[in-house]
Design an enzyme around this catalytic site. Sequence first.
Site, short mmCIF file in Angstrom:
data_model
loop_
_atom_site.label_atom_id
_atom_site.label_comp_id
_atom_site.label_asym_id
_atom_site.label_seq_id
_atom_site.Cartn_x
_atom_site.Cartn_y
_atom_site.Cartn_z
N GLY A 1 0.09 -2.57 4.63
CA GLY A 1 0.75 -1.32 5.02
C GLY A 1 1.76 -1.61 6.12
N ARG A 2 1.30 -1.45 7.37
CA ARG A 2 2.22 -1.55 8.51
C ARG A 2 2.89 -2.91 8.62
NH1 ARG A 2 -2.41 0.59 12.26
NH2 ARG A 2 -3.49 -0.53 10.60
N TYR B 1 -8.80 13.95 1.77
CA TYR B 1 -7.94 14.82 0.96
C TYR B 1 -8.77 15.47 -0.16
CZ TYR B 1 -4.05 12.78 3.60
OH TYR B 1 -3.20 12.38 4.60
N GLN C 1 1.04 6.27 -6.47
CA GLN C 1 -0.22 6.94 -6.11
C GLN C 1 -0.01 8.46 -6.27
OE1 GLN C 1 -1.36 7.55 -1.91
NE2 GLN C 1 -3.29 6.50 -2.35
N LEU D 1 -4.92 -4.05 8.27
CA LEU D 1 -4.49 -5.03 9.27
C LEU D 1 -4.39 -6.45 8.71
CD1 LEU D 1 -6.29 -3.80 12.51
CD2 LEU D 1 -3.87 -3.66 11.94
N ARG E 1 -8.40 5.11 -4.92
CA ARG E 1 -8.56 4.84 -3.47
C ARG E 1 -9.77 5.60 -2.93
NH1 ARG E 1 -4.34 3.82 1.47
NH2 ARG E 1 -4.83 1.70 0.89
N SER F 1 0.84 -1.19 0.00
CA SER F 1 0.00 0.00 0.00
C SER F 1 0.88 1.25 0.00
CB SER F 1 -0.83 -0.04 1.29
OG SER F 1 -2.06 0.59 1.13
N PRO F 2 0.39 2.34 -0.60
CA PRO F 2 1.21 3.56 -0.57
C PRO F 2 1.43 4.04 0.87
CG PRO F 2 -0.95 3.95 -1.58
CD PRO F 2 -0.86 2.50 -1.32
C1 LIG Z 1 3.58 5.23 7.43
C2 LIG Z 1 2.28 5.22 6.67
C3 LIG Z 1 2.10 6.12 5.62
C4 LIG Z 1 0.91 6.09 4.86
N1 LIG Z 1 0.81 6.90 3.75
C5 LIG Z 1 -0.23 6.74 2.91
C6 LIG Z 1 -0.24 7.37 1.64
O1 LIG Z 1 0.72 8.02 1.21
N2 LIG Z 1 -1.36 7.20 0.89
C7 LIG Z 1 -2.41 6.45 1.29
O2 LIG Z 1 -3.40 6.34 0.58
N3 LIG Z 1 -2.39 5.79 2.47
C8 LIG Z 1 -1.32 5.90 3.26
N4 LIG Z 1 -1.25 5.16 4.41
C9 LIG Z 1 -2.31 4.16 4.69
C10 LIG Z 1 -1.88 2.78 4.17
O3 LIG Z 1 -1.73 2.78 2.76
C11 LIG Z 1 -2.89 1.68 4.57
O4 LIG Z 1 -4.09 1.88 3.86
C12 LIG Z 1 -3.17 1.66 6.05
O5 LIG Z 1 -1.97 1.72 6.79
C13 LIG Z 1 -3.97 0.40 6.45
O6 LIG Z 1 -3.25 -0.76 6.16
P1 LIG Z 1 -2.43 -1.55 7.32
O7 LIG Z 1 -3.42 -1.85 8.40
O8 LIG Z 1 -1.91 -2.77 6.63
O9 LIG Z 1 -1.32 -0.65 7.81
C14 LIG Z 1 -0.11 5.20 5.20
C15 LIG Z 1 0.07 4.33 6.28
C16 LIG Z 1 1.26 4.31 7.00
C17 LIG Z 1 1.42 3.32 8.12
#
Ligand SMILES: Cc1cc2nc3c(=O)[nH]c(=O)nc-3n(C[C@H](O)[C@H](O)[C@H](O)COP(=O)(O)O)c2cc1C
Length: 383
Positions: A329-330, A186, A99, A307, A231, A22-23
């Site tokens: 993501g994380r 946004y 993205q 998650l 998105r 994910s971005p």
């Molecule tokens: C450090 C960080 C930066 C993020 N930056 C973006 C971003 O640039 N664009 C976006 O759409 N979401 C962003 N997100 C959200 C993630 O893309 C993702 O949708 C979100 O963390 C949920 O997924 P996860 O539970 O696997 O972390 C960011 C998340 C994290 C943790």
Amino acid sequence: MTQLFSPYTLRGMRSRNRVVISPMQQSAGVEGMATDWHLAHLARFAMGGAGIVFVESTAVEARGRNTHGDIGLWNDEQIAPLARIAVALRRDGAVPAIQLGHTGRKAGMQKWWNGHGPLNETDAARGESPWTVVGPSALPVGPGWPTPQVLDTTQVDDLVQAWAAAARRSREAGFEALEVHGAHGYLIHQFLSPVANQRSDRFGQHRWRFALDVAEAVRSEWPDDKPLFWRMSLADVVDGGMEFDDMVGLLLALKERGVDVVDCSSGGGISSYPTQGRSVSNNLLFRAEMAAQLRAATGLQVMGVGLVIDPQTAEDYLQAGQADLVALGREALYNPNWPVHAELALGVNHDYATWPLQYRMYLVRRAAAADALRKSNMTRSTA
Ligand SMILES: Cc1cc2nc3c(=O)[nH]c(=O)nc-3n(C[C@H](O)[C@H](O)[C@H](O)COP(=O)(O)O)c2cc1C
């Protein structure tokens, strides 16, 4: 064969599996330029076996940056460092993806580690001055936030062209998939939501107008053989916000304009960030149910995120037909090798065949040595 590790083809894009990174905004850019941090950060996901790796939200104009460290594609000089990243991702077997975004009235914020509130005088003393943020209406995110300067109709049209130009630069940088950031409160989300858009011109009479214009403009510069992702936040977190039924109609209109995949997010509310005590479930199950409904109602490809930790859960999610792609993501920050570990866990690959060539032989030997060590320890403990 698992779903998670079956190849995925869309238009001319072919991914080795359905694991997407994910971005994730890093705030590590310098004057909008991607740096070696981005290269190292993203390349390790490709080396770790992900199918598609997204570069973070990349601003279509300088005013649209969320923080001073955001990267952008608002001028041609910004193409080269991103092109280098696209080459590295492809070299390591992943589809290079990017993205594009504009944070509108949520621009001009502190980096995460400085608090992530609106920039103030302390930040200015550090060289990170606030700038004038823009939005659909003169409505701040919440108390204490800057009131955005209202974009007039011509400026909105110009901004649509900025999206097209950034899409052109993404193409020139060699990316193979592009995502429009239409979520997280946004700019695009601000135009969509009655909470932030109270205009009377054509962008207010029809609140989808801006999103639809952006989709058309981006598609005009984004080749037919490359997929376009969008998105969406699955829920607004305030009364009077967007409803699920609005989303289905909007997504159908976006599909007509060449959008292929809906990326189902639920982070970052339309009003404040964090969401002033109100929150949307971060749970995959919540998102999975809504994502599955959108998939059935629109016929779009669906990417699920939120998650994803356990490989079997991701596999079940795909098997149940709730999504076509799974994004991390994380968990990927915690373990950039998640995909190749997941392959081992799901029994797809026992011989490290999808690990980088440079590592393979040593990992096979390591596994044999570790096995022998375990057995000799067992012999010792039972002796
Ligand atoms: C450090 C960080 C930066 C993020 N930056 C973006 C971003 O640039 N664009 C976006 O759409 N979401 C962003 N997100 C959200 C993630 O893309 C993702 O949708 C979100 O963390 C949920 O997924 P996860 O539970 O696997 O972390 C960011 C998340 C994290 C943790």
